[in-house]
Design a protein around this motif. Structure first.
Motif, PDB file in Angstrom:
ATOM      1  N   HIS A 231      71.814  50.657  51.164  1.00  0.00           N
ATOM      2  CA  HIS A 231      72.366  51.328  52.331  1.00  0.00           C
ATOM      3  C   HIS A 231      72.221  52.836  52.084  1.00  0.00           C
ATOM      4  CE1 HIS A 231      75.592  50.649  49.421  1.00  0.00           C
ATOM      5  NE2 HIS A 231      76.191  51.744  49.874  1.00  0.00           N
ATOM      6  N   PHE A 232      71.393  53.472  52.870  1.00  0.00           N
ATOM      7  CA  PHE A 232      71.086  54.881  52.655  1.00  0.00           C
ATOM      8  C   PHE A 232      70.506  55.493  53.919  1.00  0.00           C
ATOM      9  CE2 PHE A 232      67.548  52.232  51.353  1.00  0.00           C
ATOM     10  CZ  PHE A 232      66.468  52.789  52.011  1.00  0.00           C
ATOM     11  N   ALA A 233      70.354  56.822  53.893  1.00  0.00           N
ATOM     12  CA  ALA A 233      69.705  57.573  54.963  1.00  0.00           C
ATOM     13  C   ALA A 233      68.458  58.226  54.397  1.00  0.00           C
ATOM     14  CB  ALA A 233      70.655  58.625  55.537  1.00  0.00           C
ATOM     15  N   ASP A 240      57.340  66.610  66.801  1.00  0.00           N
ATOM     16  CA  ASP A 240      56.910  67.901  67.334  1.00  0.00           C
ATOM     17  C   ASP A 240      58.063  68.902  67.388  1.00  0.00           C
ATOM     18  OD1 ASP A 240      54.387  66.882  67.678  1.00  0.00           O
ATOM     19  OD2 ASP A 240      54.751  66.259  69.767  1.00  0.00           O
ATOM     20  N   ALA A 241      59.265  68.418  67.706  1.00  0.00           N
ATOM     21  CA  ALA A 241      60.399  69.335  67.836  1.00  0.00           C
ATOM     22  C   ALA A 241      61.653  68.796  67.168  1.00  0.00           C
ATOM     23  CB  ALA A 241      60.666  69.614  69.320  1.00  0.00           C
ATOM     24  N   PHE A 242      61.523  67.777  66.360  1.00  0.00           N
ATOM     25  CA  PHE A 242      62.711  67.165  65.741  1.00  0.00           C
ATOM     26  C   PHE A 242      62.333  66.533  64.410  1.00  0.00           C
ATOM     27  CE2 PHE A 242      60.636  63.979  68.367  1.00  0.00           C
ATOM     28  CZ  PHE A 242      60.529  62.916  67.499  1.00  0.00           C
ATOM     29  N   VAL A 243      63.379  66.263  63.626  1.00  0.00           N
ATOM     30  CA  VAL A 243      63.243  65.491  62.395  1.00  0.00           C
ATOM     31  C   VAL A 243      63.963  64.168  62.610  1.00  0.00           C
ATOM     32  CG1 VAL A 243      63.755  65.351  59.937  1.00  0.00           C
ATOM     33  CG2 VAL A 243      63.178  67.566  60.968  1.00  0.00           C
ATOM     34  N   SER A 244      63.286  63.075  62.365  1.00  0.00           N
ATOM     35  CA  SER A 244      63.870  61.750  62.560  1.00  0.00           C
ATOM     36  C   SER A 244      64.488  61.274  61.241  1.00  0.00           C
ATOM     37  CB  SER A 244      62.799  60.753  63.029  1.00  0.00           C
ATOM     38  OG  SER A 244      63.317  59.457  63.107  1.00  0.00           O
ATOM     39  N   ILE A 245      65.787  60.982  61.271  1.00  0.00           N
ATOM     40  CA  ILE A 245      66.512  60.487  60.096  1.00  0.00           C
ATOM     41  C   ILE A 245      66.800  58.995  60.295  1.00  0.00           C
ATOM     42  CG2 ILE A 245      68.532  60.749  58.623  1.00  0.00           C
ATOM     43  CD1 ILE A 245      66.758  63.186  58.636  1.00  0.00           C
ATOM     44  N   GLY A 246      66.344  58.176  59.358  1.00  0.00           N
ATOM     45  CA  GLY A 246      66.593  56.744  59.439  1.00  0.00           C
ATOM     46  C   GLY A 246      67.858  56.362  58.689  1.00  0.00           C
ATOM     47  N   VAL A 247      68.572  55.387  59.219  1.00  0.00           N
ATOM     48  CA  VAL A 247      69.780  54.856  58.582  1.00  0.00           C
ATOM     49  C   VAL A 247      69.560  53.357  58.383  1.00  0.00           C
ATOM     50  CG1 VAL A 247      72.267  54.538  58.756  1.00  0.00           C
ATOM     51  CG2 VAL A 247      71.192  56.574  59.762  1.00  0.00           C
ATOM     52  N   ARG A 248      69.741  52.883  57.165  1.00  0.00           N
ATOM     53  CA  ARG A 248      69.488  51.471  56.857  1.00  0.00           C
ATOM     54  C   ARG A 248      70.646  50.887  56.065  1.00  0.00           C
ATOM     55  NH1 ARG A 248      63.759  49.955  54.464  1.00  0.00           N
ATOM     56  NH2 ARG A 248      63.302  50.383  56.656  1.00  0.00           N
ATOM     57  N   CYS A 249      71.061  49.686  56.467  1.00  0.00           N
ATOM     58  CA  CYS A 249      72.103  48.961  55.729  1.00  0.00           C
ATOM     59  C   CYS A 249      72.027  47.489  56.089  1.00  0.00           C
ATOM     60  CB  CYS A 249      73.489  49.540  56.025  1.00  0.00           C
ATOM     61  SG  CYS A 249      74.014  49.300  57.737  1.00  0.00           S
ATOM     62  N   TRP A 250      72.875  46.688  55.458  1.00  0.00           N
ATOM     63  CA  TRP A 250      72.892  45.241  55.681  1.00  0.00           C
ATOM     64  C   TRP A 250      74.288  44.778  56.072  1.00  0.00           C
ATOM     65  CZ3 TRP A 250      68.666  41.856  55.034  1.00  0.00           C
ATOM     66  CH2 TRP A 250      67.492  42.457  54.543  1.00  0.00           C
ATOM     67  N   PHE A 251      74.329  43.780  56.983  1.00  0.00           N
ATOM     68  CA  PHE A 251      75.567  43.127  57.386  1.00  0.00           C
ATOM     69  C   PHE A 251      75.414  41.618  57.219  1.00  0.00           C
ATOM     70  CE2 PHE A 251      75.499  46.962  60.085  1.00  0.00           C
ATOM     71  CZ  PHE A 251      76.749  47.492  59.812  1.00  0.00           C
ATOM     72  N   THR A 252      76.544  40.917  57.153  1.00  0.00           N
ATOM     73  CA  THR A 252      76.474  39.466  57.295  1.00  0.00           C
ATOM     74  C   THR A 252      76.122  39.165  58.756  1.00  0.00           C
ATOM     75  OG1 THR A 252      78.825  39.291  57.855  1.00  0.00           O
ATOM     76  CG2 THR A 252      78.224  39.091  55.518  1.00  0.00           C
ATOM     77  N   MET A 253      75.589  37.982  58.993  1.00  0.00           N
ATOM     78  CA  MET A 253      75.154  37.650  60.342  1.00  0.00           C
ATOM     79  C   MET A 253      76.314  37.703  61.338  1.00  0.00           C
ATOM     80  SD  MET A 253      72.349  37.119  61.848  1.00  0.00           S
ATOM     81  CE  MET A 253      71.342  36.770  60.411  1.00  0.00           C
TER      82      MET A 253
END
Length: 292
Positions: A231-233, A240-253
């Protein structure tokens, strides 16, 4: 005397015809009685047979449940047993009217090719149902997406020829087993946990390191996030005009959707509190004066 004179004037063929009619009229009450008796007995046999079929189905269901059989297998066997028992009941009633069961089966056998061509779609669905139960690409309770037509929902029933899905907005989708067995599909809930990915866009003027720290803190504060999974960013894209930050983690179903909605909402609050703005596209409009 008049009757005898009229009878004497008739030809032999006419006398035979009158005799046949008289015999028929004489035997009619007895034949009607026998027919009525057979119809009444057939009704009684049908009513008793229906109740007996219900009892047999209930006993088989309880036996399968005790044997911890899959719910889809129980539904499929119940549908097959119901169709087979009703077929036996109908043949039994037909035999009571003088139809030979062996003759009926022989007739069905001789017409097998024609019947097979007529119901080939149903046979395909039946075989598809058997394959679904053997291969088990999904089971009752799973959430699936059928890729051919885009149908999706939770599997409610796997019957003899069709599978029923219930959508999140409580609609029933009926899909042929043959289609499900011969097309690609996605089983969303086959695994016990699911990964969540969210993308947040920030302007180039924003502090990327601070934004990542804020997003990772949101994940740490969310109780439903599985802490033993990644779980991290991370910086996902330089636009072109922005920085895309991804967020990833896990949940139970079970926690996936509620957890995702909470994380999405808390990301907005946390970024606002940290002073990191979210990128919003802007449109510039230039007005030109018309020269006279």
């Amino acid at each position: 005397m008049e009757y005898l004179e009229v009878l004497a004037a008739l030809t032999t063929e006419e006398r035979i015809s009158i005799g046949v009619i008289e015999k028929f009229l004489q035997e009619l009450p007895e034949k009607a009685w026998h027919l009525g008796t057979r119809v009444l007995l057939s009704v009684i046999v049908f009513m008793v047979g229906v109740q007996l079929i219900k009892v047999i189905r209930k006993i088989v269901k309880k036996s399968l449940v005790r044997g911890h059989a899959d719910k889809g297998v129980i539904q499929f066997i119940d549908s097959f047993l119901k169709a087979a028992l009703y077929a036996v009941l109908i043949i039994t009633i037909a035999s009571g009217f003088g139809l030979d069961a062996a003759s009926i089966l022989a007739l069905l056998g001789s017409a097998g090719v024609a019947i097979g061509l007529a119901i080939q779609g149903s046979l395909s669905n039946f075989v598809g149902g058997v394959l679904i139960l053997l291969i088990k690409p999904f089971k009752v309770g799973d959430y699936i997406k059928e890729d051919t037509n885009g149908n999706e929902g939770s599997v409610k029933e796997i019957e003899l020829f069709y599978t029923k899905l219930i959508t999140p907005d409580n609609k029933i989708i009926v899909l042929p087993n043959g289609t499900l067995a011969n097309s690609s599909l996605t089983n969303v809930t086959a695994c016990d946990k699911r990964r969540m990915d969210i993308t947040v866009r920030i302007p180039y003027t924003a502090d990327i390191k601070l934004a990542k720290e804020v997003l990772e803190q949101v994940l740490k504060n969310e109780e439903a996030v599985l802490k033993d999974q990644e779980h991290f960013a991370y910086a996902n894209e330089l636009g072109d005009a922005f920085v895309s930050i991804g967020v990833r983690c896990w949940f139970t179903m079970e926690d996936f959707w509620q957890g995702k909605w909470r994380v999405t909402e808390n990301i907005k609050y946390a970024l606002d509190e940290a002073g990191v703005s979210i990128f919003a596209p802007q449109m510039e409009i230039t007005l030109k004066e018309k020269c006279e």
